[in-house]
Write an enzyme that holds these catalytic residues in place. Structure first.
Site, PDB file in Angstrom:
ATOM      1  N   LYS A  58       0.923  -1.259   0.018  1.00  0.00           N
ATOM      2  CA  LYS A  58      -0.105  -0.116  -0.130  1.00  0.00           C
ATOM      3  C   LYS A  58       0.990   1.245  -0.055  1.00  0.00           C
ATOM      4  O   LYS A  58       1.763   1.245   0.533  1.00  0.00           O
ATOM      5  CB  LYS A  58      -0.894  -0.054   1.192  1.00  0.00           C
ATOM      6  CG  LYS A  58      -0.390   0.251   2.509  1.00  0.00           C
ATOM      7  CD  LYS A  58       0.292   1.638   3.039  1.00  0.00           C
ATOM      8  CE  LYS A  58      -0.944   2.671   2.728  1.00  0.00           C
ATOM      9  NZ  LYS A  58      -0.425   4.022   3.054  1.00  0.00           N
TER      10      LYS A  58
ATOM     11  N   GLU B 234      -0.834   9.918  -5.462  1.00  0.00           N
ATOM     12  CA  GLU B 234      -1.861  10.752  -5.009  1.00  0.00           C
ATOM     13  C   GLU B 234      -1.867  11.984  -5.881  1.00  0.00           C
ATOM     14  O   GLU B 234      -1.054  12.814  -6.183  1.00  0.00           O
ATOM     15  CB  GLU B 234      -1.649  11.585  -3.553  1.00  0.00           C
ATOM     16  CG  GLU B 234      -2.006  10.498  -2.572  1.00  0.00           C
ATOM     17  CD  GLU B 234      -1.900  11.029  -1.249  1.00  0.00           C
ATOM     18  OE1 GLU B 234      -2.306  10.378  -0.200  1.00  0.00           O
ATOM     19  OE2 GLU B 234      -1.105  12.078  -1.173  1.00  0.00           O
TER      20      GLU B 234
ATOM     21  N   THR C 210       6.518   5.723   1.334  1.00  0.00           N
ATOM     22  CA  THR C 210       5.441   5.666   2.439  1.00  0.00           C
ATOM     23  C   THR C 210       4.497   4.380   1.980  1.00  0.00           C
ATOM     24  O   THR C 210       3.684   4.474   1.166  1.00  0.00           O
ATOM     25  CB  THR C 210       4.325   6.648   2.345  1.00  0.00           C
ATOM     26  OG1 THR C 210       5.137   7.887   2.748  1.00  0.00           O
ATOM     27  CG2 THR C 210       3.619   6.535   3.356  1.00  0.00           C
TER      28      THR C 210
END
EC number: 2.3.1.35
Length: 392
Positions: free
Chosen positions: A178, A269, A189
């Site tokens: 993820k 993102e 991350t």
């Protein structure tokens, strides 16, 4: 299939209620053996989350029975209470596995969390602990269970990330990951769990994992922001009793890590462009990485790519901020195959550059024979909007 593809692994994912969305948020991967070897790498951020602090100690002996993961809260900078929550998570999971017939100690359980820093209070603890019994009970070695585990670790991810590889002697490597924001080393991350039924020594696992992450996850740098919770775990069950070529195993593991890394990259993102920055002709690999990473972190460069502006001057200027060995008058830059800069001056017409989703930037330093690629994303309105309201 992902983490349940190799023999000797079961998994589960369920909705505990940590996320307001009501989607899956608690995940488990169990190594049913016969071996329980583990290797792990963690964030290099000095500000580490409680699960990282626990898991670093627990994995130090090279053995682990299971890993519990949650989304919906990072349990980072939640004080002694947060560390106690991580400890209770490991203890409770170990007790449940022991009750089911697998003698397990708390130190055999690794813990990972992802979400907002500062989230990890009493409600967070109660939600996890009360949902561990159904989580352990739900663990199976099926495709569906592996998929559920991968879904339960998602935060701002839009899709679950999974991958598998198979060795020539029949062993399998499977993985789930993820990560969509704060993608920068160490490790980006991310939470990553990789499983294998290959019968290999723990030292081989460790060497192979470090070699693989250094050329994959450590080269993903979409926004220059380093997480407090990064964890990559590799567990081996040794359930496939066949000869393993160590070089092949490392190569396949690197392939799998690159596969997962690229899945993280394209789901970053707010990204409109997936950018690969390759520095060649460097005096050392370290120089090549430094130059590519420096360009990847330039807000001006990233904004230019968002606007489909082949502004090579922003690339050259960023190269000049590094300590790499090069002649400032001999830098070449190509964007999507068009050499817009040669010998640090204008060359081909920038209007020839065709922008698509994938953008390839190649920098030639003419200082040696080393090459390295760092992957990044453009700076978009969507990225700013999403991260300006993340905690609300």
């Amino acid at each position: 299939m992902s983490v349940t593809a190799p023999l000797g692994f079961s998994a589960a994912g369920l909705t505990a209620g940590l996320k307001p969305s009501g989607t899956k948020d608690l995940s488990l991967v169990i190594n049913t053996g016969p071996d329980t070897a583990v290797a792990a790498v963690y964030t290099s951020n000095r500000c580490k989350a409680n699960p990282v602090l626990w898991s670093q100690k627990a994995s130090a002996n090279g053995q682990a029975r299971a890993v519990v993961l949650n989304s919906g809260g990072a349990n980072c900078y939640t004080g002694d209470f947060g560390y106690e929550t991580t400890t209770l998570t490991a203890q409770t999971t170990a007790e449940l596995l022991t009750e089911s017939g697998t003698d397990t100690q708390a130190e055999d359980i690794l813990v990972c969390s992802t979400g907002l820093i500062g989230v990890g209070g009493q409600d967070f603890r109660d939600t996890i602990i009360t949902n561990l019994p159904p989580l352990v009970a739900a663990a199976e070695d099926t495709v569906e269970s592996g998929e559920a585990a991968a879904e339960a670790i998602m935060t701002t991810d839009t899709v679950a990330k999974t991958a598998t590889r198979e060795g020539s002697s029949g062993y399998t490597i499977g993985g789930m990951a993820k990560g969509a924001g704060m993608l920068a080393p160490g490790l980006a991350t991310m939470l990553v769990v990789i499983t294998t039924d290959a019968k290999v020594e723990q030292s081989v696992l460790d060497q192979a994992l470090r070699a693989s992450t250094s050329n994959s996850f450590d080269r993903l740098d979409t926004d220059g922001c380093m997480s407090t919770n990064d964890t990559v775990i590799l567990m081996s069950s040794g359930a496939h009793d066949a000869a393993v070529d160590e070089d092949e195993f490392t190569s396949l593991l690197r392939e799998l890590c690159l596969d997962l890394m690229h899945q993280l990259h394209v789901d970053a993102e707010g990204a409109h462009h997936d950018i690969a920055i390759t520095t060649q002709g460097a005096a050392s690999e370290a120089d090549a990485v430094e130059v590519s990473r420096s360009v990847s972190r330039s807000a001006l460069f990233k904004a230019a790519i968002f606007g489909q502006d082949p502004n090579w001057g922003r690339v050259v200027a960023q190269v000049g901020t590094t300590s790499a060995e090069f002649d400032p008058t001999q830098i070449d830059v190509s964007i999507n195959g068009t050499e817009v800069c040669r010998a640090s001056g204008p060359y081909e017409d920038p209007e020839k550059v065709v922008f698509e989703r994938n953008v390839d930037v190649v920098i030639d330093l003419h200082a040696g024979d080393h090459t390295a690629t760092v992957w990044t994303s453009d700076l978009t309105h969507d990225y700013v909007e999403e991260n300006s309201a993340y905690s609300t």
